[in-house]
Design a protein around this motif. Sequence first.
Motif, PDB file in Angstrom:
ATOM      1  N   HIS A  57       0.848  -1.199   0.000  1.00  0.00           N
ATOM      2  CA  HIS A  57       0.000   0.000   0.000  1.00  0.00           C
ATOM      3  C   HIS A  57       0.879   1.242   0.000  1.00  0.00           C
ATOM      4  O   HIS A  57       1.747   1.380   0.866  1.00  0.00           O
ATOM      5  N   ALA A  58       0.660   2.131  -0.967  1.00  0.00           N
ATOM      6  CA  ALA A  58       1.449   3.363  -1.035  1.00  0.00           C
ATOM      7  C   ALA A  58       0.636   4.516  -0.447  1.00  0.00           C
ATOM      8  O   ALA A  58      -0.567   4.592  -0.654  1.00  0.00           O
ATOM      9  N   ILE A  59       1.303   5.392   0.293  1.00  0.00           N
ATOM     10  CA  ILE A  59       0.613   6.561   0.855  1.00  0.00           C
ATOM     11  C   ILE A  59       1.620   7.695   1.039  1.00  0.00           C
ATOM     12  O   ILE A  59       2.798   7.443   1.317  1.00  0.00           O
ATOM     13  N   GLN A  60       1.145   8.942   0.847  1.00  0.00           N
ATOM     14  CA  GLN A  60       2.030  10.100   0.990  1.00  0.00           C
ATOM     15  C   GLN A  60       1.740  10.816   2.312  1.00  0.00           C
ATOM     16  O   GLN A  60       0.594  11.018   2.676  1.00  0.00           O
ATOM     17  N   MET A  61       2.815  11.182   3.022  1.00  0.00           N
ATOM     18  CA  MET A  61       2.668  11.894   4.299  1.00  0.00           C
ATOM     19  C   MET A  61       3.414  13.227   4.208  1.00  0.00           C
ATOM     20  O   MET A  61       4.481  13.304   3.580  1.00  0.00           O
ATOM     21  N   ASP A  62       2.853  14.261   4.830  1.00  0.00           N
ATOM     22  CA  ASP A  62       3.536  15.562   4.903  1.00  0.00           C
ATOM     23  C   ASP A  62       4.101  15.714   6.305  1.00  0.00           C
ATOM     24  O   ASP A  62       3.423  15.418   7.282  1.00  0.00           O
ATOM     25  N   TYR A  63       5.358  16.171   6.386  1.00  0.00           N
ATOM     26  CA  TYR A  63       6.002  16.288   7.703  1.00  0.00           C
ATOM     27  C   TYR A  63       6.817  17.574   7.743  1.00  0.00           C
ATOM     28  O   TYR A  63       7.486  17.931   6.764  1.00  0.00           O
ATOM     29  N   GLU A  64       6.738  18.269   8.868  1.00  0.00           N
ATOM     30  CA  GLU A  64       7.467  19.529   8.983  1.00  0.00           C
ATOM     31  C   GLU A  64       8.504  19.408  10.088  1.00  0.00           C
ATOM     32  O   GLU A  64       8.198  18.942  11.187  1.00  0.00           O
ATOM     33  N   LYS A  65       9.750  19.791   9.771  1.00  0.00           N
ATOM     34  CA  LYS A  65      10.806  19.749  10.791  1.00  0.00           C
ATOM     35  C   LYS A  65      11.695  20.981  10.618  1.00  0.00           C
ATOM     36  O   LYS A  65      12.149  21.257   9.504  1.00  0.00           O
ATOM     37  N   ASP A  66      11.929  21.685  11.727  1.00  0.00           N
ATOM     38  CA  ASP A  66      12.754  22.909  11.721  1.00  0.00           C
ATOM     39  C   ASP A  66      12.289  23.907  10.646  1.00  0.00           C
ATOM     40  O   ASP A  66      13.103  24.481   9.904  1.00  0.00           O
TER      41      ASP A  66
END
Length: 598
Positions: A57-66
Amino acid sequence: MKNIRNFCIIAHIDHGKSTLADRLLQATGTISDRDMQNQALDSMDLERERGITIKSHAIQMDYEKDGEKYTLNLIDTPGHVDFSYEVSRSIAACEGALLIVDASQGIEAQTISNLYLALENDLEIIPILNKMDLPGAEPEEVTDQIVELIGCDPSDVIPASGKTGLGVDEILAAILSRIPAPKGDPDGPLQAMVFDSVFNPFRGIIAYYRIMNGSLKKGEKILFLNTGEDYHADEIGILKMTPQPRDIVKTGDVGYIISGIKNAKEVKVGETITTFDNPCLTAVKGFEDVKPMVFAGIYPVDTDDFEELRYSMEKLQLNDSSLVFEPESSAALGFGFRCGFLGMLHMEIIQERLEREFNMTVITTVPNVSYYCYTRKNPTDKQIVNNPSDLPDPSTIETIEEPYIKAQVITKSEYVGQVMTLCVEKRGELQNQIYLTQDRVEITFKMPMAEIVFDFYDRLKSVSRGYASFDYHPIGYQASDLVKLDILLNHEQVDALSALVHRSNAFELGKKICLKLKELIPRQQFEIPIQASIGAKVIARETIKALRKDVTAKCYGGDISRKRKLLEKQKEGKKRMRQVGRVEVPQEAFLAVLKLND
C-alpha cells in the motif's frame, strides 16, 4: 526534490509493520484520530481477519521539521514468503527501507531474504527494534543479531513500539537524515515506472507509478513504452488515505493516473510511462517476470460460469500481477483455468478473493509444480509438463526433471532434530547449519519443490511449536525417479486426482488416497472399486460396498434354489448397473487429498 523521501517497510510476517505504519500516519497527521483504525492501510477484509498484509500500500505523508516541509512516500509491504513479489516491486520504487525486527522473536528467515532484496537495490537500511513494550523483549540480544547481519553500529538501531508509539519521532528523524532524496532530471523527458494497478468499476484501471525523470501534467497525451499504446491523462494525483487529484506530478513523486483503460492486459506492472510528444529513449529497468511455483486447476462449480470466471480472474490479475493463468479443460470438471501461484497461501488467498469479491464458487484441483520431460526419441528436446495428464506415455520417457529449491529454516536449537527429520522425510539434503546465536539455528536444505507444496509449512510450524520460520528460492531443475500416479474409480481414470510422485512415495500415497476416497464417496447401488495405479500396474485398492436390497425377504422357507435364483437375478442387475453407472466425486474429496497427513 531534496525534501522528498521514498521508503518502504520490510519485515517478517507478524513483526508489527502495519501497526508501526499506523503510528507514522498519526504522527504526521495524515489520518485523523477519528478515522483511525488498526491496520489503517490494509483495505481488504481478508487482511484484517488474518492480520496479514497481502497487497503493498502506497501513501504520501507531509512532515514539517525545523520550519522545512518534507514529503514522505511510504509503501507498506507484505511479510509472508508467498508475497515476496509485492516486496520486490515496492523496493524498486524506493531509496530507503525500514527493517523492522520483533524484539521478542529476533531475526527470522523472511527478514533476511527481504533485506538481501533491499541491499541488491542499494537501499539505505534503517534498522528498528519493534515491540519493545512486550515483557518477553530481549533488546540487547536482538540488537547484536541485527548488527551482525547488516554490519551497522548498535546506536543506529532505533528501539520502538507500534502499540505505544515509542520511537516514532526518532524514526521520522532518521528517515529525513539517513535516506537520500530521489535523483532524476526534472527537466528531462517523462520517465515513470508503474509498480501497481487496481481496477475501479467506474473509472477503469488506475495505475500507480513513481516518476524517475521529468514531470506529468493533467490532460497530457501519454505513451506506454512496452505495449506502444497511447492515452490521455484524464486525472493524475497523489496517494493520501484517499486519492487527491493534482495538475502536475513531479520527479521523485509517487502518484496515480486514470486514463480510461478498460482492458487488463494493457497495463503491465514494470511498464514505463512517457509523453507521446517527447518520449524518453529507454524504458525503466523493471522487475523480472514473476515465476509461479505452484500450479493448480481452478474450475467453476457450474460450467456455464466459465466466462464469468475468466472476467473475474482478469480483474484479480490487475490487483495481483503474480497470478498467472491459461484456459484448460478436464474430463471430470469441464472447462476451467490452469493457474500459477507463488505458494500455497497465495493459492488460498486467490480462491478466497474470488469467492468474496466476485461471488465465484470454484473447485481447486490438487496443486503441483511444473516438470521438464525428455523422451527417448529426442533426448535434447524438453517438454514442459504443468499437469500430470500432459505426461507422454511412460515407455517413451527418458528422464523427468523436477524443480529444486534452497530452503532456509531458522528455528530454536531444541527443535533442530524434529525439523531435520521432517526435511529428510521430504527428500531434503542438508547443506549447511549455522548458529546465529546460542539458541537460534539457521539450517539450509536443498529439496524438491513438489515436497513443500502439500503440507510442509503446516507441519514445520507444528513440529517447532510455531518457532520455525521458512524461506526459499528456486535453484534449478534436477533429474528424479518420478512416476505418474493415477486414481481409477470404477475402472475410469479421474484426471483431476492424478499426481506425479517419487517412486519411493507412490505406494504409501496411493494407499492413503484410496482410503480417504472410500470415506468420502457416497455408496451407490453397485460396488465401486477405487484403485491407485502406475501405468497398468495397480498398487493399491479399496472397495466401496454396494447398497443392497434384501431380495430374499419375501421367501418364507421353501427350496434354497428359489433364493439363489433371486440373488443371481440381483447380481446380474448390479453388473449391468456397474457398466453404465457414473461415480460423482464430491468437492470435499479433492480438498481432502491436500490434507492427507492431518
